[in-house]
Design an enzyme around this catalytic site. Structure first.
Site, PDB file in Angstrom:
ATOM      1  CB  CYS A   1      -1.416   4.844   3.960  1.00  0.00           C
ATOM      2  SG  CYS A   1      -1.523   3.189   4.138  1.00  0.00           S
TER       3      CYS A   1
ATOM      4  NE  ARG B   1      -6.345   4.637   5.368  1.00  0.00           N
ATOM      5  CZ  ARG B   1      -5.165   5.726   5.224  1.00  0.00           C
ATOM      6  NH1 ARG B   1      -5.268   6.550   4.229  1.00  0.00           N
ATOM      7  NH2 ARG B   1      -4.160   5.529   6.353  1.00  0.00           N
TER       8      ARG B   1
ATOM      9  CE  LYS C   1      -7.152  -1.385   5.187  1.00  0.00           C
ATOM     10  NZ  LYS C   1      -5.921  -0.961   4.808  1.00  0.00           N
TER      11      LYS C   1
ATOM     12  CB  CYS D   1      -0.991   0.143   1.286  1.00  0.00           C
ATOM     13  SG  CYS D   1      -2.381   1.089   0.957  1.00  0.00           S
TER      14      CYS D   1
ATOM     15  CB  SER E   1      -3.901  -1.299  15.724  1.00  0.00           C
ATOM     16  OG  SER E   1      -4.565  -0.409  15.017  1.00  0.00           O
TER      17      SER E   1
ATOM     18  CD  GLU F   1     -14.658  -4.849  -2.400  1.00  0.00           C
ATOM     19  OE1 GLU F   1     -13.540  -5.138  -3.101  1.00  0.00           O
ATOM     20  OE2 GLU F   1     -14.554  -3.568  -2.782  1.00  0.00           O
TER      21      GLU F   1
ATOM     22  CE  LYS G   1      -6.518  -3.620   8.382  1.00  0.00           C
ATOM     23  NZ  LYS G   1      -5.554  -2.818   7.653  1.00  0.00           N
TER      24      LYS G   1
ATOM     25  NE  ARG H   1      -5.875   4.838   9.394  1.00  0.00           N
ATOM     26  CZ  ARG H   1      -7.070   5.321   8.964  1.00  0.00           C
ATOM     27  NH1 ARG H   1      -7.553   6.405   9.382  1.00  0.00           N
ATOM     28  NH2 ARG H   1      -7.784   4.414   8.356  1.00  0.00           N
TER      29      ARG H   1
HETATM   30  C1  PBG Z   1      -2.482   0.217   5.220  1.00  0.00           C
HETATM   31  C2  PBG Z   1      -2.917  -0.856   6.557  1.00  0.00           C
HETATM   32  C3  PBG Z   1      -3.745  -0.567   7.528  1.00  0.00           C
HETATM   33  C4  PBG Z   1      -3.770  -1.407   8.339  1.00  0.00           C
HETATM   34  C5  PBG Z   1      -3.295  -2.357   7.598  1.00  0.00           C
HETATM   35  N1  PBG Z   1      -2.685  -1.961   6.466  1.00  0.00           N
HETATM   36  C6  PBG Z   1      -4.227   1.068   7.999  1.00  0.00           C
HETATM   37  C7  PBG Z   1      -5.291   1.894   7.196  1.00  0.00           C
HETATM   38  O1  PBG Z   1      -5.941   1.246   6.259  1.00  0.00           O
HETATM   39  O2  PBG Z   1      -5.420   2.819   7.544  1.00  0.00           O
HETATM   40  C8  PBG Z   1      -4.363  -1.376   9.671  1.00  0.00           C
HETATM   41  C9  PBG Z   1      -3.853  -2.656  10.771  1.00  0.00           C
HETATM   42  C10 PBG Z   1      -4.087  -2.291  12.082  1.00  0.00           C
HETATM   43  O3  PBG Z   1      -5.143  -1.568  12.479  1.00  0.00           O
HETATM   44  O4  PBG Z   1      -3.682  -3.068  12.863  1.00  0.00           O
HETATM   45  N2  PBG Z   1      -3.471   0.560   4.245  1.00  0.00           N
HETATM   46 ZN    ZN Z   2      -2.922   2.141   2.821  1.00  0.00          ZN
END
Ligand code: PBG
Ligand code: ZN
Length: 321
Positions: free
Chosen positions: A119, A216, A194, A117, A273, A232, A247, A204
């Protein structure tokens, strides 16, 4: 006459014999956050026990993981420099490429998956290239650089890539890019379903990846939607994903079961997280029997239909198994 369910609950061995679901160390993937530098290891305030680490520290961490019987990890890179397209992620000397190489060299027996990704790499914190008006992420422009990013990971030696940006068409584009470059045996674990979740907050902080404007919701899914979640996943299966993923996990147990029933690929869940942070906070406040609540939570994911669990609890859980 009533049915005697309790007959099978009276003896511990018999309870084991009729137990329907089990956790194993082999189910877990442990997330690692890598920063440049040396001797760097910084704990994240909202996630006790989770650290940003430099590569040398990560290599030591792999020894600890192996002693616990954990061999599968997923890597997140935090670059020194961020820009509008996330160039560090596209560079073979960038943080993630160097990390993959270093880990596979020192620990060829580890299974190294990588989050794919942008970000963590963009200065605006969104998951791809912004559109002209800088309002949302441009889907097809992002697909192009996702293909490049996948090849960077593949060439560095990644064992599996896990695209998490929720761009439409990701899996078919990545499969083609990998196949054309000869990486026909590199599996794709799709973050297929997701949700745009508040549970990603602490991540983050660790990954330094909060969007600098907006949110997002124009690419991640609405938490209210069940049919869309199934669609999806079915689409990613059709496009050639090897493993699907749901997720977050805890508030989406119904989706885990739904997707399990509508698809036939191995299914991963990401115990994110915020879910980890909640249990850690309750442990610190002495509100729960942490070990038991943790194991019950992880077992619940498997019962719901998960084959693989990506979790920050992996080390603690492995120590108990
Ligand atoms: C990146 C990504 C994210 C997570 C995993 N890959 C964060 C997001 O989409 O902002 C979150 C994982 C977590 O909260 O433990 N796109
Ligand atoms: Zn991302």
């Amino acid at each position: 006459m009533f049915k005697r369910f309790r007959r099978l609950r009276l003896n511990a061995h018999l309870r084991d014999l009729v137990q329907e679901t089990r956790l194993a160390k082999e189910d877990f993937i442990y997330p690692l956050f890598i920063k440049s530098g040396k001797n760097y290891k910084k704990e994240i305030a909202s996630m006790p026990g989770v650290f940003q680490m430099s590569i040398d520290e990560i290599l030591k961490e792999c020894d600890t993981l192996k002693k616990l019987g954990l061999y599968s990890i997923i890597l997140f890179g935090i670059p020194e420099v961020k820009d509008s397209i996330g160039s560090d992620a596209l560079c073979e000397h960038g943080i993630i490429a160097s990390s993959i190489k270093a880990i596979k060299e020192a620990h060829p027996d580890m299974f190294v998956a990588t989050d794919l990704c942008f970000c963590e790499y963009t200065d605006h914190g969104h998951c791809g290239i912004l559109d002209m008006k800088h309002e949302t992420v441009n889907n097809d422009a992002t697909l192009k650089i996702l293909g490049q990013q996948a090849l960077i990971h593949a060439k560095a030696g990644a064992d599996m890539i896990a695209p998490s940006g929720m761009m439409d068409g990701t899996i078919s584009v990545l499969r083609k890019a990998l196949d054309d470059a000869g990486f026909i045996n590199l599996p794709i674990m799709a973050y297929s379903t997701k949700f745009a979740s508040a549970y990603y907050g602490p991540f983050r902080d660790v990954a330094e990846s909060s969007p600098s404007f907006g949110d997002r919701r124009s690419y991640q899914m609405n938490p209210a939607n069940r049919r869309e979640a199934i669609n999806e996943s079915i689409e990613d299966e059709k496009e050639g994903a090897d493993i699907l993923m749901i997720k977050p996990a805890l508030a989406y147990m119904d989706i885990i079961r739904d997707v399990k029933e509508h698809t036939s690929l191995p299914l991963a869940v990401y115990n994110v997280s915020g879910e980890y942070a909640m249990l850690k906070a309750a442990q610190k406040a002495d509100l729960i029997d942490y070990d038991r609540v943790m194991m019950e939570t992880l077992l619940g994911f498997k019962r719901a239909g998960a084959d693989i669990i990506i979790t920050y609890h992996a080390k603690e859980a492995a120590a108990l198994l």
